[in-house]
Design a protein around this motif. Structure first.
Motif, PDB file in Angstrom:
ATOM      1  N   ARG A 189       0.867  -1.184   0.000  1.00  0.00           N
ATOM      2  CA  ARG A 189       0.000   0.000   0.000  1.00  0.00           C
ATOM      3  C   ARG A 189       0.897   1.225   0.000  1.00  0.00           C
ATOM      4  NH1 ARG A 189      -5.205   0.334   2.324  1.00  0.00           N
ATOM      5  NH2 ARG A 189      -4.957  -1.709   3.239  1.00  0.00           N
ATOM      6  N   PRO A 190       0.731   2.102  -0.995  1.00  0.00           N
ATOM      7  CA  PRO A 190       1.621   3.275  -1.037  1.00  0.00           C
ATOM      8  C   PRO A 190       1.438   4.118   0.215  1.00  0.00           C
ATOM      9  CG  PRO A 190      -0.095   3.418  -2.730  1.00  0.00           C
ATOM     10  CD  PRO A 190      -0.246   2.097  -2.076  1.00  0.00           C
ATOM     11  N   ARG A 191       2.540   4.755   0.633  1.00  0.00           N
ATOM     12  CA  ARG A 191       2.427   5.535   1.859  1.00  0.00           C
ATOM     13  C   ARG A 191       1.547   6.752   1.664  1.00  0.00           C
ATOM     14  NH1 ARG A 191       7.859   7.132   4.010  1.00  0.00           N
ATOM     15  NH2 ARG A 191       8.452   6.437   1.938  1.00  0.00           N
ATOM     16  N   ARG A 192       1.664   7.334   0.483  1.00  0.00           N
ATOM     17  CA  ARG A 192       0.831   8.512   0.199  1.00  0.00           C
ATOM     18  C   ARG A 192       0.263   8.403  -1.196  1.00  0.00           C
ATOM     19  NH1 ARG A 192       4.458  12.813   1.352  1.00  0.00           N
ATOM     20  NH2 ARG A 192       4.412  13.229  -0.874  1.00  0.00           N
ATOM     21  N   LEU A 193      -0.994   8.747  -1.349  1.00  0.00           N
ATOM     22  CA  LEU A 193      -1.574   8.769  -2.685  1.00  0.00           C
ATOM     23  C   LEU A 193      -1.164  10.081  -3.362  1.00  0.00           C
ATOM     24  CD1 LEU A 193      -5.159   7.352  -2.002  1.00  0.00           C
ATOM     25  CD2 LEU A 193      -3.168   6.168  -2.940  1.00  0.00           C
ATOM     26  N   THR A 194      -1.041  10.014  -4.694  1.00  0.00           N
ATOM     27  CA  THR A 194      -0.692  11.241  -5.424  1.00  0.00           C
ATOM     28  C   THR A 194      -1.906  12.164  -5.452  1.00  0.00           C
ATOM     29  OG1 THR A 194      -1.431  10.380  -7.550  1.00  0.00           O
ATOM     30  CG2 THR A 194       0.845   9.919  -6.931  1.00  0.00           C
ATOM     31  N   ASP A 195      -1.664  13.415  -5.831  1.00  0.00           N
ATOM     32  CA  ASP A 195      -2.781  14.361  -5.909  1.00  0.00           C
ATOM     33  C   ASP A 195      -3.834  13.872  -6.897  1.00  0.00           C
ATOM     34  OD1 ASP A 195      -1.504  15.868  -4.078  1.00  0.00           O
ATOM     35  OD2 ASP A 195      -0.816  17.432  -5.474  1.00  0.00           O
ATOM     36  N   GLY A 196      -3.344  13.349  -8.026  1.00  0.00           N
ATOM     37  CA  GLY A 196      -4.272  12.836  -9.042  1.00  0.00           C
ATOM     38  C   GLY A 196      -5.134  11.717  -8.479  1.00  0.00           C
ATOM     39  N   GLN A 197      -4.496  10.817  -7.732  1.00  0.00           N
ATOM     40  CA  GLN A 197      -5.237   9.704  -7.144  1.00  0.00           C
ATOM     41  C   GLN A 197      -6.283  10.200  -6.144  1.00  0.00           C
ATOM     42  OE1 GLN A 197      -1.725   7.528  -5.863  1.00  0.00           O
ATOM     43  NE2 GLN A 197      -2.106   5.907  -7.365  1.00  0.00           N
ATOM     44  N   LEU A 198      -5.911  11.193  -5.352  1.00  0.00           N
ATOM     45  CA  LEU A 198      -6.859  11.722  -4.366  1.00  0.00           C
ATOM     46  C   LEU A 198      -8.043  12.399  -5.042  1.00  0.00           C
ATOM     47  CD1 LEU A 198      -4.339  13.097  -1.710  1.00  0.00           C
ATOM     48  CD2 LEU A 198      -5.928  11.179  -1.433  1.00  0.00           C
ATOM     49  N   GLY A 248      -5.712   8.283 -17.020  1.00  0.00           N
ATOM     50  CA  GLY A 248      -4.363   8.321 -16.467  1.00  0.00           C
ATOM     51  C   GLY A 248      -3.356   7.593 -17.331  1.00  0.00           C
ATOM     52  N   VAL A 249      -2.194   8.183 -17.555  1.00  0.00           N
ATOM     53  CA  VAL A 249      -1.161   7.557 -18.387  1.00  0.00           C
ATOM     54  C   VAL A 249      -0.778   6.200 -17.798  1.00  0.00           C
ATOM     55  CG1 VAL A 249      -0.261   9.776 -19.184  1.00  0.00           C
ATOM     56  CG2 VAL A 249       0.759   8.690 -17.170  1.00  0.00           C
ATOM     57  N   THR A 250      -0.179   5.326 -18.620  1.00  0.00           N
ATOM     58  CA  THR A 250       0.211   4.009 -18.125  1.00  0.00           C
ATOM     59  C   THR A 250       1.153   4.165 -16.939  1.00  0.00           C
ATOM     60  OG1 THR A 250       1.855   4.059 -19.876  1.00  0.00           O
ATOM     61  CG2 THR A 250      -0.030   2.612 -20.220  1.00  0.00           C
ATOM     62  N   GLY A 251       0.869   3.430 -15.884  1.00  0.00           N
ATOM     63  CA  GLY A 251       1.719   3.491 -14.706  1.00  0.00           C
ATOM     64  C   GLY A 251       1.419   4.662 -13.787  1.00  0.00           C
ATOM     65  N   SER A 252       0.307   5.353 -14.009  1.00  0.00           N
ATOM     66  CA  SER A 252      -0.005   6.508 -13.163  1.00  0.00           C
ATOM     67  C   SER A 252      -0.664   6.103 -11.844  1.00  0.00           C
ATOM     68  CB  SER A 252      -0.912   7.495 -13.917  1.00  0.00           C
ATOM     69  OG  SER A 252      -2.105   6.872 -14.322  1.00  0.00           O
ATOM     70  N   GLY A 253      -0.944   4.807 -11.680  1.00  0.00           N
ATOM     71  CA  GLY A 253      -1.504   4.345 -10.411  1.00  0.00           C
ATOM     72  C   GLY A 253      -3.022   4.212 -10.418  1.00  0.00           C
ATOM     73  N   LYS A 254      -3.579   3.846 -11.569  1.00  0.00           N
ATOM     74  CA  LYS A 254      -5.035   3.674 -11.651  1.00  0.00           C
ATOM     75  C   LYS A 254      -5.498   2.510 -10.777  1.00  0.00           C
ATOM     76  CE  LYS A 254      -4.940   3.459 -16.226  1.00  0.00           C
ATOM     77  NZ  LYS A 254      -3.566   3.903 -16.546  1.00  0.00           N
ATOM     78  N   THR A 255      -4.732   1.396 -10.805  1.00  0.00           N
ATOM     79  CA  THR A 255      -5.132   0.237 -10.017  1.00  0.00           C
ATOM     80  C   THR A 255      -5.221   0.587  -8.534  1.00  0.00           C
ATOM     81  OG1 THR A 255      -3.973  -1.084 -11.654  1.00  0.00           O
ATOM     82  CG2 THR A 255      -4.670  -2.209  -9.651  1.00  0.00           C
TER      83      THR A 255
HETATM   84  P1  ADP Z   1      -1.747   1.849 -13.805  1.00  0.00           P
HETATM   85  O1  ADP Z   1      -2.831   0.899 -13.349  1.00  0.00           O
HETATM   86  O2  ADP Z   1      -2.220   3.252 -13.985  1.00  0.00           O
HETATM   87  O3  ADP Z   1      -0.946   1.370 -14.989  1.00  0.00           O
HETATM   88  P2  ADP Z   1      -0.504   0.999 -11.365  1.00  0.00           P
HETATM   89  O4  ADP Z   1      -1.641   1.147 -10.415  1.00  0.00           O
HETATM   90  O5  ADP Z   1      -0.136  -0.351 -11.843  1.00  0.00           O
HETATM   91  O6  ADP Z   1      -0.696   1.967 -12.620  1.00  0.00           O
HETATM   92  O7  ADP Z   1       0.765   1.691 -10.679  1.00  0.00           O
HETATM   93  C1  ADP Z   1       2.028   1.674 -11.248  1.00  0.00           C
HETATM   94  C2  ADP Z   1       3.049   1.505 -10.157  1.00  0.00           C
HETATM   95  O8  ADP Z   1       3.058   2.641  -9.294  1.00  0.00           O
HETATM   96  C3  ADP Z   1       2.787   0.299  -9.286  1.00  0.00           C
HETATM   97  O9  ADP Z   1       4.010  -0.335  -9.024  1.00  0.00           O
HETATM   98  C4  ADP Z   1       2.202   0.889  -8.018  1.00  0.00           C
HETATM   99  O10 ADP Z   1       2.483   0.087  -6.885  1.00  0.00           O
HETATM  100  C5  ADP Z   1       2.899   2.226  -7.933  1.00  0.00           C
HETATM  101  N1  ADP Z   1       2.102   3.240  -7.250  1.00  0.00           N
HETATM  102  C6  ADP Z   1       0.769   3.472  -7.415  1.00  0.00           C
HETATM  103  N2  ADP Z   1       0.370   4.492  -6.637  1.00  0.00           N
HETATM  104  C7  ADP Z   1       1.461   4.927  -5.961  1.00  0.00           C
HETATM  105  C8  ADP Z   1       1.698   5.972  -5.003  1.00  0.00           C
HETATM  106  N3  ADP Z   1       0.712   6.767  -4.587  1.00  0.00           N
HETATM  107  N4  ADP Z   1       2.962   6.121  -4.536  1.00  0.00           N
HETATM  108  C9  ADP Z   1       3.951   5.319  -4.969  1.00  0.00           C
HETATM  109  N5  ADP Z   1       3.804   4.321  -5.865  1.00  0.00           N
HETATM  110  C10 ADP Z   1       2.577   4.117  -6.353  1.00  0.00           C
END
Ligand code: ADP
Ligand code: ZN
Ligand code: ZN
Length: 767
Positions: free
Chosen positions: A215-224, A246-253
């Protein structure tokens, strides 16, 4: 006396809606909405599904003349809300009600009934194997020391998956083919322990599996911001939609996971849809590690018995998070707080057989029914979703968009170069590799890194193209690329049906209609040729791995090739579309697209969108590690907005041009396009039926504004398995209803021997 509306499972367009039956007092407790019953219809026995019950007899029929329900065959599989969604699907997608209900039934339930003897009750046939599989697999302490044989890729995959926590064997099988035998082998070696338990509840186990959740320690502004929007949509409880752009890897999951947590805390469950091919052990593991045994997985690779097991966990309320492909939408989850669709732009969300629904649209309808929020996620959202967000509303719900333009770790986007292949050709280049791509490949080899080369196979060789200017002859009436038919030596337009013998159209065997060049040829190269040229180009010691339909036919071959690529020190992976998604190798520093434009010429209005999505996805594979990435896109159409947008990392370049074209030609999102395909063995009968159909539709449509009927014309796949295929395209305004109209036109033709009519509303496959 109680009465029941029963949808008969007799799939014909002539039988619309449900029929009323009386409920004998002794069956009153069991004849409920969602149950499967046996009734008599036209002097035969028929299986049907109860869609509503009532105390009042049906209108206009004397109560004593209403036939009774004969027997109850299966308990309730769905509720009133689901029944309403099924009724909507039948109208919306022009299919018989029973076909819209079937996806909601318990996995494995068949329509056929049998009985042991004349006096015995009838029983439904099912194809599921007996008892529920309650076997759980977990790693033992010796697992850390165990090294599977090189060839045992399945064992490795199983161990990898179990590192996230214990899992049901059934669930492992959903994502790892052959997991069951791998588990057995690992159990014999003492690496995995298998226990039988009906449930895995209680604090201990849950803590154990969530221990693996980073679990990430802090969510990004976009995530919040995304989470806040989703909370608001959930609170509104009317099916509002949030597009997480959100761009690939932006933390959508991570956004999905956090939103589900909140939904669960508020007493609601969640349906999570992911494209079939991304439903891997890793994906499932991320949900399981956060929600443990609350997760059910529904998937077509499960055996029917396993699917029933998962389905039953949902029905009984033990699993409140359902992760699966398209069909997970129909899981019997009663309290739905959230419906999430990951990679919402994927065309695999459209089912290609009846009921031909789009998961996004059913999800929107279901979210409204359940008072849930709809969450759509993508790095390349569909134009439909973007347009709804721009308008702010769609069908009574609010649609809003939240952007997540950055990756949490601050990784940089790769440099993109677009190479004009016509220019290369004029400069004397005859190879499938342009000079810049050759240079870049050499660089990768020198630095001992890895490269991925994408060969676009769709649209292969079906056009004549000028190698000097890239021109492909188009229909003057439709601006659709003409397809080349070698057999009849003709060019055909599959939108309006016109054809030109090759000699009559500006003669392609002699010169290009645009520049006069003599280098006109059927278009396309194969992976084999790319592999051969590559081997000649690269020094010894560079592994070249080819991944296409041929090399991945064997079970598990896909995984083995990826493992080879992973293990190699320096390698080039050549493949078709199947390599574009989900590849995550930090050592890949170069991505080359051999032929970016093949799809652009397909007679399909989504061709440019698909090209753009694909390029964006594949470009996202480069430079995921510490080293910067480079992308080289080879094309004969370097000025195309899709190419320019990818090169500039600016989606608006593509969107502005594409939306203007769609508006101009009245294509989605500014209209709905439906495709009605008529098939049969006799060309004459197919022609007659298709002509009659087109005439019927034209008459019904009349001069209504925003409606247009195109054809009849031959389909691009004009003959499949000796069946002739012709079609009619119907355009209508975005919020118009078209399903009923097309269904009644099709039904109006009556039964014609040997002819089938497939109505595809909001068609994705126009070929
Ligand atoms: P997406 O689904 O947009 O492609 P993911 O959710 O797979 O992106 O996230 C990409 C990576 O970033 C993963 O390894 C995830 O654990 C990490 N990540 C997601 N949110 C955060 C955050 N708030 N802080 C640090 N790392 C994060
Ligand atoms: Zn045409
Ligand atoms: Zn030319």
């Amino acid at each position: 006396m109680r009465y029941a509306s029963v949808a008969l499972d007799i799939p014909t367009r002539a039988l619309e809606g449900a029929f009323d039956y009386a409920v004998p007092p002794e069956l009153e407790g069991d004849v409920v909405v969602g149950s499967t019953v046996l009734v008599s219809f036209s002097h035969r026995m028929a299986v049907g599904y109860v869609t509503a019950t009532s105390d009042a007899p049906p209108d206009g029929v004397a109560p004593e003349r209403v036939l009774p329900v004969s027997q109850v065959l299966a308990p309730a599989a769905f509720d009133e809300g689901a029944a309403r969604v099924a009724e909507w699907m039948a109208r919306e997608y022009a299919c018989p009600l029973c076909e819209a209900i079937r996806p909601f039934l318990a996995p494995g339930q068949k329509v056929r009934v049998t009985r042991a003897s004349e006096d015995a009750p009838w029983e439904l046939q099912t194809e599921r194997a007996g008892a529920v599989d309650a076997r759980w697999a977990a790693l033992t302490p010796t697992a850390d020391d165990y090294v599977p044989a090189r060839s045992a890729s399945r064992q490795r995959a199983v161990i990898e998956a179990l590192r996230e926590g214990p899992q049901r064997v059934a669930e492992l099988s959903a994502t790892i083919p052959g997991a069951s035998s791998a588990v057995a082998a690992l159990e014999r070696r003492g690496v995995v322990a298998v226990t039988r338990r009906r449930e895995l509840r209680g604090r201990d186990e849950t803590t154990l599996s969530s221990a693996a959740a980073p679990r990430p320690r802090r969510l990004t502004d976009g995530q919040l911001t995304a989470l806040a929007a989703i909370d608001e949509a959930r609170a509104a409880a009317r099916g509002d939609a949030v597009l997480v752009d959100g761009v690939t890897g932006s933390g959508k999951t991570e956004v999905y996971l956090a939103a589900i947590e909140r939904s669960l805390a508020a007493g609601g469950g969640a349906l999570v849809l992911v494209p079939e091919i991304s439903l891997t052990a890793q994906t499932v593991g991320r949900f399981r590690s956060r929600f443990g045994d609350e997760v059910a997985v529904l998937h077509s690779r499960l055996s029917t018995g396993e699917r029933f097991d998962q389905w039953d966990l949902v029905r009984s309320g033990r699993a409140r998070v359902v992760v699966g492909a398209r069909s997970a939408l129909f899981a019997p989850l009663s309290e739905v707080g959230l419906i999430i669709i990951d990679e919402e732009h994927e065309s695999s969300y459209k089912q290609d057989k009846a009921p031909r629904y789009h998961a996004r649209e059913v999800a929107a309808r279901l979210a409204r029914e359940r008072g849930a929020a709809l969450v759509l996620g993508s790095a390349t959202p569909s134009l439909e979703s973007l347009e709804r967000c721009r308008a702010g509303r769609f069908r009574g719900a609010r649609w809003s968009r939240v952007e997540m333009p950055e990756r949490p770790a601050g990784a940089v986007l790769p440099r993109v170069t677009v190479v004009d292949m016509a220019e290369q050709f004029r400069g004397g280049g005859r190879s499938v590799f342009s000079a810049p791509l050759v240079d870049a490949l050499r660089g990768v080899v020198e630095r001992r890194e890895k490269a991925v080369l994408l060969l676009n196979r769709r649209g292969f060789a079906s056009f004549l193209m000028c190698r000097e200017c890239g021109c492909v002859p188009e229909c003057p009436h439709c601006s659709t690329a003409l397809t080349y038919h070698e057999r009849g030596h003709m060019l055909a337009c599959h939108t309006c049906g016109r054809t030109w013998p090759v000699r009559a159209f500006p003669d392609p065997s002699t010169a290009c209609p645009n520049c006069g060049s003599r280098y006109l040829a059927a278009y396309g190269v194969g992976t084999q040729r790319v592999e051969d040229e590559l081997s000649a180009l690269l020094p010894e010691g560079v592994e070249v791995i080819r991944m296409d339909a041929d090399t991945t036919r064997a079970k598990g071959a896909h995984q083995r090739l990826l493992e080879r690529f992973d293990a190699a020190e320096c390698a080039v992976l050549v493949g078709t579309q199947m390599i574009a998604k989900g590849l995550d190798f930090p050592e890949v520093t170069l991505v080359g697209v051999i032929n970016a434009d093949t799809m652009l010429k397909l007679p399909d209005f989504r061709a440019a969108e698909r090209t753009y999505d694909l390029l964006e996805q594949v470009a996202g594979r480069a430079g995921r590690g510490g080293r910067p990435g480079e992308v080289i896109v080879q094309t004969y159409w370097s000025t195309h907005p899709a190419m320019r947008a990818v090169a500039a990392h600016d989606r608006s370049v593509f969107l502005d041009a594409e939306l203007a074209e769609r508006a101009e030609a009245s294509y989605p999102p500014f209209s709905r396009v439906s495709n009605v395909v008529v098939q049969g063995r006799s060309e004459r009968d197919v022609r007659a039926a298709c002509d009659a159909l087109a005439a019927a539709v034209r008459e019904r449509v009349g001069g209504a504004a925003g409606w247009e009927v195109l054809g009849p014309a031959d389909c691009v796949r004009a003959r499949v398995k000796d069946r002739v295929r012709r079609h009619v395209l119907v355009k209508c305004p975005p919020e118009a209803e078209v399903g009923n109209l097309l269904a009644s036109c099709a039904a109006g033709l009556g039964r014609r021997a040997g002819i089938t009519i497939a109505v595809d509303v909001d068609a994705y496959d126009l070929m």
